[in-house]
Design a protein around this motif. Structure first.
Motif, PDB file in Angstrom:
ATOM      1  N   SER A 185      67.642 144.792 128.243  1.00 14.95           N
ATOM      2  CA  SER A 185      67.350 144.066 129.478  1.00 14.95           C
ATOM      3  C   SER A 185      68.279 142.883 129.716  1.00 14.95           C
ATOM      4  CB  SER A 185      65.895 143.550 129.435  1.00 14.95           C
ATOM      5  OG  SER A 185      65.025 144.504 128.907  1.00 14.95           O
ATOM      6  N   LEU A 186      69.347 142.773 128.917  1.00 13.70           N
ATOM      7  CA  LEU A 186      70.142 141.541 128.977  1.00 13.70           C
ATOM      8  C   LEU A 186      71.630 141.782 129.183  1.00 13.70           C
ATOM      9  CD1 LEU A 186      68.477 139.671 125.954  1.00 13.70           C
ATOM     10  CD2 LEU A 186      67.991 139.312 128.351  1.00 13.70           C
ATOM     11  N   GLY A 187      72.003 142.919 129.750  1.00 11.36           N
ATOM     12  CA  GLY A 187      73.428 143.247 129.921  1.00 11.36           C
ATOM     13  C   GLY A 187      74.129 142.365 130.939  1.00 11.36           C
ATOM     14  N   GLY A 188      75.412 142.649 131.161  1.00 10.76           N
ATOM     15  CA  GLY A 188      76.163 141.973 132.218  1.00 10.76           C
ATOM     16  C   GLY A 188      76.566 140.556 131.885  1.00 10.76           C
ATOM     17  N   ILE A 217      60.110 138.944 127.968  1.00 11.28           N
ATOM     18  CA  ILE A 217      61.395 139.232 128.630  1.00 11.28           C
ATOM     19  C   ILE A 217      61.551 140.746 128.802  1.00 11.28           C
ATOM     20  CG2 ILE A 217      63.899 139.197 128.238  1.00 11.28           C
ATOM     21  CD1 ILE A 217      63.490 136.420 126.926  1.00 11.28           C
ATOM     22  N   ARG A 218      61.254 141.478 127.743  1.00  7.90           N
ATOM     23  CA  ARG A 218      61.351 142.934 127.806  1.00  7.90           C
ATOM     24  C   ARG A 218      60.322 143.499 128.793  1.00  7.90           C
ATOM     25  NH1 ARG A 218      63.818 147.445 128.243  1.00  7.90           N
ATOM     26  NH2 ARG A 218      62.880 149.247 127.221  1.00  7.90           N
ATOM     27  N   ALA A 219      59.100 142.958 128.720  1.00  3.43           N
ATOM     28  CA  ALA A 219      58.026 143.475 129.576  1.00  3.43           C
ATOM     29  C   ALA A 219      58.349 143.242 131.053  1.00  3.43           C
ATOM     30  CB  ALA A 219      56.696 142.822 129.198  1.00  3.43           C
ATOM     31  N   GLU A 234      66.920 133.130 130.826  1.00  3.94           N
ATOM     32  CA  GLU A 234      65.608 132.735 130.326  1.00  3.94           C
ATOM     33  C   GLU A 234      65.617 132.700 128.781  1.00  3.94           C
ATOM     34  OE1 GLU A 234      62.486 135.548 131.303  1.00  3.94           O
ATOM     35  OE2 GLU A 234      61.111 133.889 131.716  1.00  3.94           O
ATOM     36  N   LEU A 235      66.161 133.731 128.169  1.00  2.00           N
ATOM     37  CA  LEU A 235      66.234 133.760 126.701  1.00  2.00           C
ATOM     38  C   LEU A 235      67.008 132.547 126.191  1.00  2.00           C
ATOM     39  CD1 LEU A 235      65.910 135.082 123.908  1.00  2.00           C
ATOM     40  CD2 LEU A 235      67.964 136.436 124.395  1.00  2.00           C
ATOM     41  N   SER A 236      68.133 132.277 126.837  1.00  2.00           N
ATOM     42  CA  SER A 236      68.942 131.131 126.444  1.00  2.00           C
ATOM     43  C   SER A 236      68.149 129.833 126.565  1.00  2.00           C
ATOM     44  CB  SER A 236      70.204 131.104 127.327  1.00  2.00           C
ATOM     45  OG  SER A 236      70.997 129.998 127.011  1.00  2.00           O
TER      46      SER A 236
ATOM     47  N   ALA B 120      53.623 138.806 131.512  1.00  2.00           N
ATOM     48  CA  ALA B 120      54.052 140.202 131.423  1.00  2.00           C
ATOM     49  C   ALA B 120      54.031 140.679 129.980  1.00  2.00           C
ATOM     50  CB  ALA B 120      55.469 140.340 132.003  1.00  2.00           C
ATOM     51  N   ASP B 121      53.402 141.829 129.768  1.00  2.00           N
ATOM     52  CA  ASP B 121      53.381 142.403 128.420  1.00  2.00           C
ATOM     53  C   ASP B 121      53.076 143.897 128.521  1.00  2.00           C
ATOM     54  OD1 ASP B 121      53.440 142.523 125.586  1.00  2.00           O
ATOM     55  OD2 ASP B 121      52.547 140.529 125.474  1.00  2.00           O
TER      56      ASP B 121
END
Lengths: 301, 301
Positions: A185-188, A217-219, A234-236, B120-121
């Motif tokens: 979910s985090l490409g580009g 994040i994945r969900a 968001e992860l960062s 989200a989950d």
């Protein structure tokens, strides 16, 4: 063209090697880069790796000083340069070790890293960046942050490094975004500053939230098709929020300077701003070279 | 020997597949395991992968029900089984999707996972474990924790899953201990319970401490030759401490049961004890099968 190289500066990291060939007047005559980082070399291979880079510049007679910082001085490196213990000034030539070389024209010095016993911490390479910074600002008192794979937070007072802490935020970001379930979910390459700031604020307000927010994040990608750029930002933000929370208030009531990759220092500056800190960005992409120059000056003084 | 298989239960995960061949009286006639997890199959390959496992058991005529839970129902799986939204009872056969099969003897049902929109989950597979648990304890009210690569914390009230949260603690432990700079210091199999508990307490007391403590694991190995078992237990304690902090007080004032791998549930129990929670360990290593049995019962009711 014969270059009149006076000395060689080397930043020898885990994954690569940078060398600068420097004239008597201080001018950089050439810069070289190699993938022969410490992790790819056995101790007996360092000299050959260095020669690949600098041999053309060696004089037919007479020695050339080679000043090295970084992982070449690790236990598994060329020759172990035992850590200096803080509190101390950034180590220079007087603390360096000199590996024996087959080629007598090499006069090599490896600058040691720093250790802190409680809490346990180490650095190799950043001490020379700090030396480079202090060469230009000898009266600096405060906190130096060097963002990177392993970000260093360093307290300086009276030209002495008194304490430091390493945060693995960069490496954890890299692992989660390329190896974990989040990688889908985090490409580009895009960026969403609002998502970054919101995530930062969330974790600064309550650090424990990060634990369940990561999988979210994945969900969000699965349920809402949320864009990769948003999720990566968001992860960062979550990870930097945890780091800045961990640096703690007692560190952040002082003048803070940020030294490093321009994109990364901008993220740190934005994060620190949320905490009410106006950090100063120091623009010097070759600050390691400045530190090595400072060490070389000891030799010719 | 001809087995009189009445139906087949399948737990189809990302990396592997488990199948149980079950007689009319409920006896498990055979169990099969395969590495043909969802991530290794294209949609059109699932039937063949299943047949490899169960073909010998199929009758020459007449259909055999195959009840499947887990990642086979993901978008990239055999056939997407759209998530049921919480609050809801654990989904069963009435929510299942039925992929078309070339072999008419297969009567396949894929049980959907669960989704939660805010925060989200998602889960796929654990809903069937919960169903298996509730089949035995229909009046349970409280929190179910299913430790694993992605630990699930699930609130159950009145036979309904009302809320859940996923924590990536297991995956992060695995990445840090096998891929990060810490991997050099965490080998072997030993365990140091005191180091684990102390690290847990440290992070529960102040979650932000985890940020600088992780690299300190590496530094302790370099500076003090601290044993791998100590450091690995410490890493586990830091990460579980962050998770338990993140689960939060509002979750932990209820009856809490732990279901899963025996070593892992013992760690969670020890961690919860520090928070004053006496969690109950549910011993049922085939709880997924219990859930699949519960679903099959709908078919023959």
């Amino acid at each position: 063209m014969v270059m009149d190289v006076e000395w060689v500066a080397v930043d020898w990291g885990t994954t690569n090697l940078r060398a600068w060939l420097i004239a008597g007047d201080g001018e950089v005559l050439a810069t070289c880069r190699s993938e022969l980082g410490m992790s790819r070399l056995r101790p007996e291979e360092f000299e050959a790796a260095l020669m690949e880079t600098v041999e053309d510049a060696l004089r037919s007679n007479g020695q050339i000083p080679v000043i090295v910082c970084g992982m070449a001085g690790a236990r598994e490196g060329w020759k172990e340069a035992p850590y200096s213990a803080v509190p101390c000034a950034p180590p220079g030539l007087s603390e360096a070790v000199t590996p024996q070389t087959r080629d007598v024209r090499l006069q090599t010095f490896i600058i040691p890293g720093l250790k802190q016993l409680e809490p346990a911490d180490v650095m190799r390479g950043e001490e020379t960046q700090i030396s480079g910074f202090l060469a230009g600002q000898p009266d600096f008192e405060g906190v130096i942050c060097l963002p990177g794979t392993h970000t260093k937070w360093v307290r300086v007072s009276d030209r002495t490094i008194t304490e430091f802490h390493t945060h693995m935020t960069g490496e954890i970001f890299s692992l989660l975004s390329s190896q974990s379930v989040l990688r889908h979910s985090l490409g580009g390459e895009g960026w969403d500053q609002d998502a970054f700031i919101e995530a930062l604020e969330t974790v600064i307000e309550d650090p424990t939230r990060i634990s369940s927010r990561l999988f979210s994040i994945r969900a969000k990608a699965l349920l809402n098709n949320t864009e990769d750029a948003y999720l990566r930002s968001e992860l960062s933000g979550y990870l930097l929020g945890l780091e800045l929370g961990g640096v703690g208030r007692k560190w952040l009531d002082q003048e803070t300077v940020l030294i490093g990759d321009s994109r990364l220092v901008e993220l740190y500056r934005a994060g620190l701003k949320i905490l009410g800190i106006n950090a100063i960005i120091v623009e010097d992409k070759d600050i390691t070279l400045s530190g090595l120059r400072h060490a070389y000056a000891e030799l010719v003084r």
